[in-house]
Motif scaffolding. Structure first.
Motif, PDB file in Angstrom:
ATOM      1  N   PHE A  33     -41.293  24.714  84.195  1.00  0.00           N
ATOM      2  CA  PHE A  33     -41.776  24.302  82.999  1.00  0.00           C
ATOM      3  C   PHE A  33     -41.696  25.361  81.884  1.00  0.00           C
ATOM      4  O   PHE A  33     -41.320  24.843  80.743  1.00  0.00           O
ATOM      5  CB  PHE A  33     -43.566  24.277  83.460  1.00  0.00           C
ATOM      6  N   CYS A  34     -41.779  26.632  82.171  1.00  0.00           N
ATOM      7  CA  CYS A  34     -41.726  27.798  80.772  1.00  0.00           C
ATOM      8  C   CYS A  34     -40.027  27.272  80.362  1.00  0.00           C
ATOM      9  O   CYS A  34     -39.854  27.290  78.952  1.00  0.00           O
ATOM     10  CB  CYS A  34     -41.819  28.905  81.207  1.00  0.00           C
ATOM     11  N   VAL A  35     -39.102  27.338  81.297  1.00  0.00           N
ATOM     12  CA  VAL A  35     -37.899  27.153  80.712  1.00  0.00           C
ATOM     13  C   VAL A  35     -37.477  26.031  79.989  1.00  0.00           C
ATOM     14  O   VAL A  35     -36.874  26.044  79.018  1.00  0.00           O
ATOM     15  CB  VAL A  35     -36.780  27.120  82.227  1.00  0.00           C
ATOM     16  N   GLU A  36     -38.013  24.921  80.566  1.00  0.00           N
ATOM     17  CA  GLU A  36     -37.676  23.577  79.941  1.00  0.00           C
ATOM     18  C   GLU A  36     -38.529  23.386  78.639  1.00  0.00           C
ATOM     19  O   GLU A  36     -37.887  22.811  77.619  1.00  0.00           O
ATOM     20  CB  GLU A  36     -38.103  22.230  80.649  1.00  0.00           C
ATOM     21  N   LEU A  37     -39.755  23.709  78.480  1.00  0.00           N
ATOM     22  CA  LEU A  37     -40.367  23.784  77.347  1.00  0.00           C
ATOM     23  C   LEU A  37     -39.843  24.592  76.261  1.00  0.00           C
ATOM     24  O   LEU A  37     -39.571  24.037  74.993  1.00  0.00           O
ATOM     25  CB  LEU A  37     -41.982  24.258  77.587  1.00  0.00           C
ATOM     26  N   PHE A  38     -39.339  25.657  76.583  1.00  0.00           N
ATOM     27  CA  PHE A  38     -38.781  26.602  75.559  1.00  0.00           C
ATOM     28  C   PHE A  38     -37.649  25.887  75.104  1.00  0.00           C
ATOM     29  O   PHE A  38     -37.066  25.808  73.906  1.00  0.00           O
ATOM     30  CB  PHE A  38     -38.685  27.895  76.215  1.00  0.00           C
ATOM     31  N   GLY A  39     -36.805  25.412  75.966  1.00  0.00           N
ATOM     32  CA  GLY A  39     -35.379  24.901  75.687  1.00  0.00           C
ATOM     33  C   GLY A  39     -35.668  23.571  74.959  1.00  0.00           C
ATOM     34  O   GLY A  39     -34.801  23.566  74.054  1.00  0.00           O
ATOM     35  N   GLY A  40     -36.646  22.604  75.117  1.00  0.00           N
ATOM     36  CA  GLY A  40     -36.930  21.573  74.500  1.00  0.00           C
ATOM     37  C   GLY A  40     -37.222  21.834  73.015  1.00  0.00           C
ATOM     38  O   GLY A  40     -36.818  21.220  72.122  1.00  0.00           O
ATOM     39  N   LEU A  48     -36.118  17.200  76.957  1.00  0.00           N
ATOM     40  CA  LEU A  48     -36.492  18.356  77.869  1.00  0.00           C
ATOM     41  C   LEU A  48     -38.038  18.634  77.693  1.00  0.00           C
ATOM     42  O   LEU A  48     -38.675  18.840  78.810  1.00  0.00           O
ATOM     43  CB  LEU A  48     -35.824  19.472  77.293  1.00  0.00           C
ATOM     44  N   VAL A  49     -38.575  18.567  76.703  1.00  0.00           N
ATOM     45  CA  VAL A  49     -40.065  18.391  76.608  1.00  0.00           C
ATOM     46  C   VAL A  49     -40.771  17.549  77.460  1.00  0.00           C
ATOM     47  O   VAL A  49     -41.651  17.958  78.018  1.00  0.00           O
ATOM     48  CB  VAL A  49     -40.585  18.365  74.811  1.00  0.00           C
ATOM     49  N   ALA A  50     -40.449  16.208  77.497  1.00  0.00           N
ATOM     50  CA  ALA A  50     -41.041  15.494  78.437  1.00  0.00           C
ATOM     51  C   ALA A  50     -40.796  15.914  79.802  1.00  0.00           C
ATOM     52  O   ALA A  50     -41.812  15.834  80.611  1.00  0.00           O
ATOM     53  CB  ALA A  50     -40.403  13.858  78.123  1.00  0.00           C
ATOM     54  N   ILE A  55     -43.111  18.314  85.036  1.00  0.00           N
ATOM     55  CA  ILE A  55     -42.981  19.159  85.816  1.00  0.00           C
ATOM     56  C   ILE A  55     -44.415  19.915  86.066  1.00  0.00           C
ATOM     57  O   ILE A  55     -44.746  20.444  87.048  1.00  0.00           O
ATOM     58  CB  ILE A  55     -42.082  20.557  85.336  1.00  0.00           C
ATOM     59  N   ILE A  56     -45.074  19.962  84.891  1.00  0.00           N
ATOM     60  CA  ILE A  56     -46.380  20.729  84.988  1.00  0.00           C
ATOM     61  C   ILE A  56     -47.466  19.753  85.734  1.00  0.00           C
ATOM     62  O   ILE A  56     -48.029  20.420  86.558  1.00  0.00           O
ATOM     63  CB  ILE A  56     -47.173  20.780  83.373  1.00  0.00           C
ATOM     64  N   HIS A 159     -42.300  14.422  94.360  1.00  0.00           N
ATOM     65  CA  HIS A 159     -42.341  14.848  92.931  1.00  0.00           C
ATOM     66  C   HIS A 159     -41.193  15.778  92.593  1.00  0.00           C
ATOM     67  O   HIS A 159     -40.551  15.336  91.287  1.00  0.00           O
ATOM     68  CB  HIS A 159     -43.739  15.731  92.767  1.00  0.00           C
ATOM     69  N   VAL A 160     -40.947  16.550  93.099  1.00  0.00           N
ATOM     70  CA  VAL A 160     -39.638  17.735  92.879  1.00  0.00           C
ATOM     71  C   VAL A 160     -38.399  16.673  92.872  1.00  0.00           C
ATOM     72  O   VAL A 160     -37.724  16.867  92.206  1.00  0.00           O
ATOM     73  CB  VAL A 160     -39.925  18.761  94.072  1.00  0.00           C
ATOM     74  N   LEU A 161     -38.300  15.841  93.756  1.00  0.00           N
ATOM     75  CA  LEU A 161     -37.245  15.297  93.905  1.00  0.00           C
ATOM     76  C   LEU A 161     -36.863  14.353  92.513  1.00  0.00           C
ATOM     77  O   LEU A 161     -35.989  14.121  91.811  1.00  0.00           O
ATOM     78  CB  LEU A 161     -36.841  14.229  95.054  1.00  0.00           C
ATOM     79  N   SER A 162     -38.184  13.421  92.084  1.00  0.00           N
ATOM     80  CA  SER A 162     -38.143  12.832  91.018  1.00  0.00           C
ATOM     81  C   SER A 162     -37.994  13.789  89.791  1.00  0.00           C
ATOM     82  O   SER A 162     -37.397  13.457  88.585  1.00  0.00           O
ATOM     83  CB  SER A 162     -39.261  12.053  90.409  1.00  0.00           C
ATOM     84  N   ASP A 163     -38.324  14.957  89.842  1.00  0.00           N
ATOM     85  CA  ASP A 163     -37.977  15.836  88.520  1.00  0.00           C
ATOM     86  C   ASP A 163     -36.612  16.221  88.696  1.00  0.00           C
ATOM     87  O   ASP A 163     -36.025  16.445  87.712  1.00  0.00           O
ATOM     88  CB  ASP A 163     -38.898  17.330  89.148  1.00  0.00           C
ATOM     89  N   LEU A 164     -35.844  16.359  89.956  1.00  0.00           N
ATOM     90  CA  LEU A 164     -34.514  16.859  89.915  1.00  0.00           C
ATOM     91  C   LEU A 164     -33.763  15.578  89.268  1.00  0.00           C
ATOM     92  O   LEU A 164     -32.807  15.872  88.397  1.00  0.00           O
ATOM     93  CB  LEU A 164     -34.172  16.928  91.373  1.00  0.00           C
ATOM     94  N   LEU A 165     -34.165  14.388  89.772  1.00  0.00           N
ATOM     95  CA  LEU A 165     -33.629  13.258  89.231  1.00  0.00           C
ATOM     96  C   LEU A 165     -33.599  13.196  87.550  1.00  0.00           C
ATOM     97  O   LEU A 165     -32.816  13.164  86.831  1.00  0.00           O
ATOM     98  CB  LEU A 165     -34.144  11.913  89.838  1.00  0.00           C
ATOM     99  N   SER A 166     -34.909  13.544  87.153  1.00  0.00           N
ATOM    100  CA  SER A 166     -34.861  13.504  85.811  1.00  0.00           C
ATOM    101  C   SER A 166     -34.122  14.735  84.767  1.00  0.00           C
ATOM    102  O   SER A 166     -33.707  14.358  83.854  1.00  0.00           O
ATOM    103  CB  SER A 166     -36.634  13.405  85.358  1.00  0.00           C
TER     104      SER A 166
END
Length: 322
Positions: A33-40, A48-50, A55-56, A159-166
């Motif tokens: 969450f932290c990595v992607e929010l910062f990156g977005g 990336l923000v979405a 992830i949260i 959940h994690v798999l759908s995160d992985l896909l996204s």
């Protein structure tokens, strides 16, 4: 009284490892969450923000699962004679509703983005989405080991798999945007992802509702099971039966068997239990033997309603002789 219920408590295997795994996965989710929010925010990619938002909710879902595992481990008592397994199913239902919400949100975001395209720093986007994928893989591996024996871990794993896909979608999109400058690729991938997530949420939703409605477990072929029981020597007919799941992987059934006579009633009960437990994996088995005459008399009994009203009171007398 407590000891009486201890006998009936179905021990779940690997309880300790399960809790540790969920906690680890929660920590990994928060890192992603932290990595992607910062990156977005840095790259200007709403994808990336979405994805970080996605992830949260994952971390929330995992926390729900953690609570469920702790509650499910509590021993049964006279009020909750089957223990607290159903809390698992309720959290699972909440999880699936949560996943529905996320996918609709992603869908909405994507449509917004089609209309208002912004400049994206695609190289940053590639970097952060790659980091997200690595962390997601770690999380998926942690949960995968338990996903088959616990419906909550299954929903967390999905959940994690759908995160992985996204996240993979975001990475693909960022690479394409890097080479082509087609910013519309971003929302397009998001829409595809939200459809995938909806599919997985629907599966979990259906399973949870099935358990809550006490439907017969989908994995059981009831006629096939009853056929086995009917073949037991001395069984004349099956008067009544109920099969249901307490939670995923913990099953119960009650059987009323019409018998020719009571000479071998004990053998019948034992054999029925052996078939149901050892051949079909049912944890809680209750078998009642009765002769045809009794079956008929039971059918004629009246049931007291909630106000204590009843038609025939003659069968109630024995309660006074404690």
């Amino acid at each position: 009284m407590d000891d009486f219920f201890q006998l009936h408590h179905v021990e779940r295997s690997q309880e300790k490892g399960l809790k540790r795994s969920i906690l680890l996965a929660i920590l990994v989710s928060l890192c992603i969450f932290c990595v992607e929010l910062f990156g977005g925010l840095q790259s200007g990619s709403i994808a990336l923000v979405a994805d970080a938002g996605h992830i949260i909710t994952d971390a929330i879902a995992l926390s729900l699962s953690f609570i469920a595992v702790i509650l499910a481990a509590r021993k049964p008592n006279s009020t909750f004679s089957f223990g607290y397994y159903r809390i698992e199913i309720l959290t699972s239902l909440l999880n699936s509703i949560l996943i529905f919400g996320i996918s609709f949100y992603i869908f909405y975001e994507a449509l917004e983005r089609f209309q208002n395209q912004k400049e994206i720093l695609s190289f940053h986007m590639v970097f952060y989405s790659s980091a997200g994928i690595v962390l997601n893989l770690i999380s998926a591996w942690i949960l995968f080991r338990f996903s088959s024996e616990n419906i909550n871990i299954k929903s967390a794993y999905v959940h994690v798999l759908s995160d992985l896909l996204s996240t993979a979608g975001v990475l693909l999109g960022s690479i394409l945007i890097y080479f082509t400058n087609w910013n519309w690729i971003d929302p397009l991938i998001s829409i595809l992802i939200s459809i995938l997530i909806l599919r997985s949420a629907w599966g979990i939703f259906r399973e949870s509702v099935g358990v809550l409605l006490e439907s017969s477990p989908a994995t059981f072929e009831i006629p096939h099971i009853l056929e086995h029981v009917a073949k037991i020597p001395g069984v004349a007919r099956i008067a009544d039966y109920h099969f249901w799941a307490i939670t995923r992987g913990v099953y119960a059934c009650t059987l009323r068997l019409g018998v020719v006579d009571f000479k071998n009633a004990n053998e019948i009960v034992l054999e029925a239990n052996r078939i149901l437990k050892s051949e079909f994996g049912i944890d809680y088995v209750t078998v009642q033997c009765e002769t045809g005459d009794t079956t008929e008399r039971i059918a004629n009994l009246s049931v007291v309603d909630s106000h204590g009203m009843q038609n025939h009171s003659h069968h109630h007398g024995h309660h006074h002789h404690h």
